[in-house]
Design an enzyme around this catalytic site. Structure first.
Site, PDB file in Angstrom:
ATOM      1  N   ARG A   1      81.168 107.510  77.186  1.00  0.00           N
ATOM      2  CA  ARG A   1      80.181 108.492  76.739  1.00  0.00           C
ATOM      3  C   ARG A   1      80.375 108.808  75.262  1.00  0.00           C
ATOM      4  NH1 ARG A   1      79.356 114.940  77.973  1.00  0.00           N
ATOM      5  NH2 ARG A   1      77.239 115.050  77.097  1.00  0.00           N
TER       6      ARG A   1
ATOM      7  N   ILE B   1      78.704  99.889 102.754  1.00  0.00           N
ATOM      8  CA  ILE B   1      79.894  99.764 103.594  1.00  0.00           C
ATOM      9  C   ILE B   1      79.819 100.662 104.825  1.00  0.00           C
ATOM     10  CG2 ILE B   1      81.425  98.973 101.762  1.00  0.00           C
ATOM     11  CD1 ILE B   1      82.512 101.877 101.603  1.00  0.00           C
TER      12      ILE B   1
ATOM     13  N   TYR C   1      85.245 114.898  95.308  1.00  0.00           N
ATOM     14  CA  TYR C   1      85.610 113.507  95.061  1.00  0.00           C
ATOM     15  C   TYR C   1      87.050 113.234  95.447  1.00  0.00           C
ATOM     16  CZ  TYR C   1      87.627 109.660  92.409  1.00  0.00           C
ATOM     17  OH  TYR C   1      88.353 108.547  92.052  1.00  0.00           O
TER      18      TYR C   1
ATOM     19  N   LYS D   1      80.985 108.359  82.036  1.00  0.00           N
ATOM     20  CA  LYS D   1      82.428 108.590  82.001  1.00  0.00           C
ATOM     21  C   LYS D   1      82.886 108.954  80.590  1.00  0.00           C
ATOM     22  CE  LYS D   1      83.224 107.411  86.375  1.00  0.00           C
ATOM     23  NZ  LYS D   1      83.854 108.274  87.371  1.00  0.00           N
TER      24      LYS D   1
ATOM     25  N   LEU E   1      74.733  98.925  95.107  1.00  0.00           N
ATOM     26  CA  LEU E   1      73.954  98.973  93.869  1.00  0.00           C
ATOM     27  C   LEU E   1      73.298 100.333  93.676  1.00  0.00           C
ATOM     28  CD1 LEU E   1      72.344  95.402  93.719  1.00  0.00           C
ATOM     29  CD2 LEU E   1      74.433  96.232  92.620  1.00  0.00           C
TER      30      LEU E   1
ATOM     31  N   ASP F   1      94.881 108.682  91.352  1.00  0.00           N
ATOM     32  CA  ASP F   1      95.940 109.684  91.233  1.00  0.00           C
ATOM     33  C   ASP F   1      95.408 111.102  91.433  1.00  0.00           C
ATOM     34  OD1 ASP F   1      94.493 109.854  88.872  1.00  0.00           O
ATOM     35  OD2 ASP F   1      96.217 109.738  87.537  1.00  0.00           O
TER      36      ASP F   1
ATOM     37  N   LYS G   1      88.708 111.003  98.629  1.00  0.00           N
ATOM     38  CA  LYS G   1      89.600 109.872  98.392  1.00  0.00           C
ATOM     39  C   LYS G   1      90.941 110.100  99.079  1.00  0.00           C
ATOM     40  CE  LYS G   1      89.296 106.604  96.474  1.00  0.00           C
ATOM     41  NZ  LYS G   1      88.869 105.255  96.963  1.00  0.00           N
TER      42      LYS G   1
ATOM     43  N   SER H   1      82.685 108.110  92.786  1.00  0.00           N
ATOM     44  CA  SER H   1      83.914 108.376  92.031  1.00  0.00           C
ATOM     45  C   SER H   1      83.763 109.299  90.828  1.00  0.00           C
ATOM     46  CB  SER H   1      84.495 107.040  91.541  1.00  0.00           C
ATOM     47  OG  SER H   1      83.584 106.409  90.655  1.00  0.00           O
TER      48      SER H   1
ATOM     49  N   ASP I   1      78.065  95.316  97.496  1.00  0.00           N
ATOM     50  CA  ASP I   1      77.844  96.514  96.693  1.00  0.00           C
ATOM     51  C   ASP I   1      76.477  97.089  97.052  1.00  0.00           C
ATOM     52  OD1 ASP I   1      79.265  97.548  93.794  1.00  0.00           O
ATOM     53  OD2 ASP I   1      77.281  98.324  94.297  1.00  0.00           O
TER      54      ASP I   1
ATOM     55  N   ALA J   1      83.438 103.194  96.320  1.00  0.00           N
ATOM     56  CA  ALA J   1      83.624 104.641  96.436  1.00  0.00           C
ATOM     57  C   ALA J   1      82.669 105.351  95.497  1.00  0.00           C
ATOM     58  CB  ALA J   1      85.062 105.040  96.091  1.00  0.00           C
TER      59      ALA J   1
ATOM     60  N   LEU K   1      83.405 117.463  73.816  1.00  0.00           N
ATOM     61  CA  LEU K   1      84.753 117.708  74.308  1.00  0.00           C
ATOM     62  C   LEU K   1      84.736 118.901  75.253  1.00  0.00           C
ATOM     63  CD1 LEU K   1      87.752 116.850  74.047  1.00  0.00           C
ATOM     64  CD2 LEU K   1      87.971 118.570  72.249  1.00  0.00           C
TER      65      LEU K   1
END
Length: 332
Positions: free
Chosen positions: A191, A59, A148, A187, A36, A122, A152, A82, A34, A80, A204
């Site tokens: 959050r 990587i 993003y 996220k 980090l 997805d 992917k 993300s 990782d 990744a 929202l």
């Protein structure tokens, strides 16, 4: 012992995969790499670092990746960039990690004849209309909408090309939105939970009609193991637990579970190009590999996630002010 290299194993899903594998698959000897960055946190692996080999590295470092892959039997590739909002602000790290990094992994796997499982999302399929009965399948055309998701999608296509062109042994999984312990507080679900715990109103996006197909991270990782054990090389498997709910429902449910008025939240500026709906058809995974999710009650899963963030304030509190300041600059 089977040696397994896990990329991005200090991130949210990757670290949960490490914990899950150690608990349920004692025949694996784990090495984690990782970089980090902000989302990779060694505290995610607290209590298990003595049971694994941990390597701080990128990587995109082809020499390091080549050495680590040569010493393993199977590579599980989580690493990744993300976060959609971050990709809109600065796309370049996504190009580097998701495309260049994946190519680095693929070349090492090809050179040393190793097994690869590639973790994807997805979001590569774009989005669906709210009133569309369809769901994503492995045959759905790619239609990515952000830096993003497009990087992917590109990484998926690289894996498919290396399978077809060079005959590597690889599988791909595209999963719906994960939730659970160790998820970075930028996220959506963590959050809102940490906002309430910090005395801040939840936020929202827009009207909150955007729908996501939620899955507990342990169900995702259980499915990954099923694919590793029984999946056919070159195949793509979609992972989902029929957890479709819109963002408004998620915010209101979190508020209710935390003893607050379900309407005690703020509407903020919507995300640019915000996808409307994701929905996964996991029929292939269920019928071909016999997989079934354990966490089928989203409300109960959210309650357990709330408990984790409540009991682990030291894990996230130091980062909270910085995360909220970044969102405030965008009116979110």
């Amino acid at each position: 012992m089977t040696k397994m290299l896990i990329t991005g194993g200090a991130g949210f899903i990757g670290s949960n995969f490490v914990h899950y594998t150690l608990q349920n698959y004692p025949d694996y000897q784990l090495t984690v790499i990782d970089k980090l960055t902000y989302a990779g946190n060694p505290d995610n692996l607290a209590g298990v670092l003595e049971k694994i080999e941990f390597v701080t590295g990128d990587i995109c470092d082809r020499e390091l990746v080549d050495r680590l892959v040569s010493e393993t039997d199977i590579v599980v590739h989580f690493a990744a960039e993300s976060h959609n909002d971050n990709s809109l602000r600065d796309p370049w790290p996504f190009v580097e990690s998701n495309l260049v990094g994946t190519a680095s992994i693929l070349e090492a796997v090809r050179k040393h004849g190793k097994r690869l499982h590639h973790i994807s999302t997805d979001e590569v399929y774009g989005d669906l209309e709210l009133d569309d009965p369809a769901k994503f399948t492995p045959e759905t055309p790619y239609n990515a909408s952000s830096p993003y998701s497009s990087t992917k999608a590109g990484s998926d296509l690289l894996v498919k090309a290396w399978v077809r062109s060079f005959g590597i042994h690889a599988t791909i999984s595209n999963c719906s939105n994960n939730y659970g312990p160790y998820q970075h507080i930028e996220k959506f679900i963590p959050r809102q939970i940490t906002n309430i715990l910090s005395g801040i109103k939840p936020k929202l996006y827009g009207e909150g009609k955007n729908v996501r197909d939620w899955i507990h991270v342990d169900d995702h990782n259980n499915a990954v193991h099923a694919i590793i054990e029984k999946g056919r090389s070159g195949e793509t498997y979609l992972i989902g637990a029929d957890g479709e709910e819109n963002n408004k429902y998620i915010v209101e449910t979190i508020l209710e579970l935390m003893g607050k008025d379900k309407n005690d939240y703020e509407h903020v500026n919507d995300r640019p190009g915000h996808d409307m709906r994701y929905a996964i058809d996991a029929t292939k995974l269920r019928e071909e590999l016999g997989w079934e999710p354990k966490y089928t009650n989203l409300r109960a899963g959210l309650e357990a996630t709330i408990d984790w963030y409540t009991e682990n304030r030291a894990w996230w509190e130091a980062e909270k002010a910085k995360v909220e300041a970044a969102y405030a600059e965008k009116g979110q």
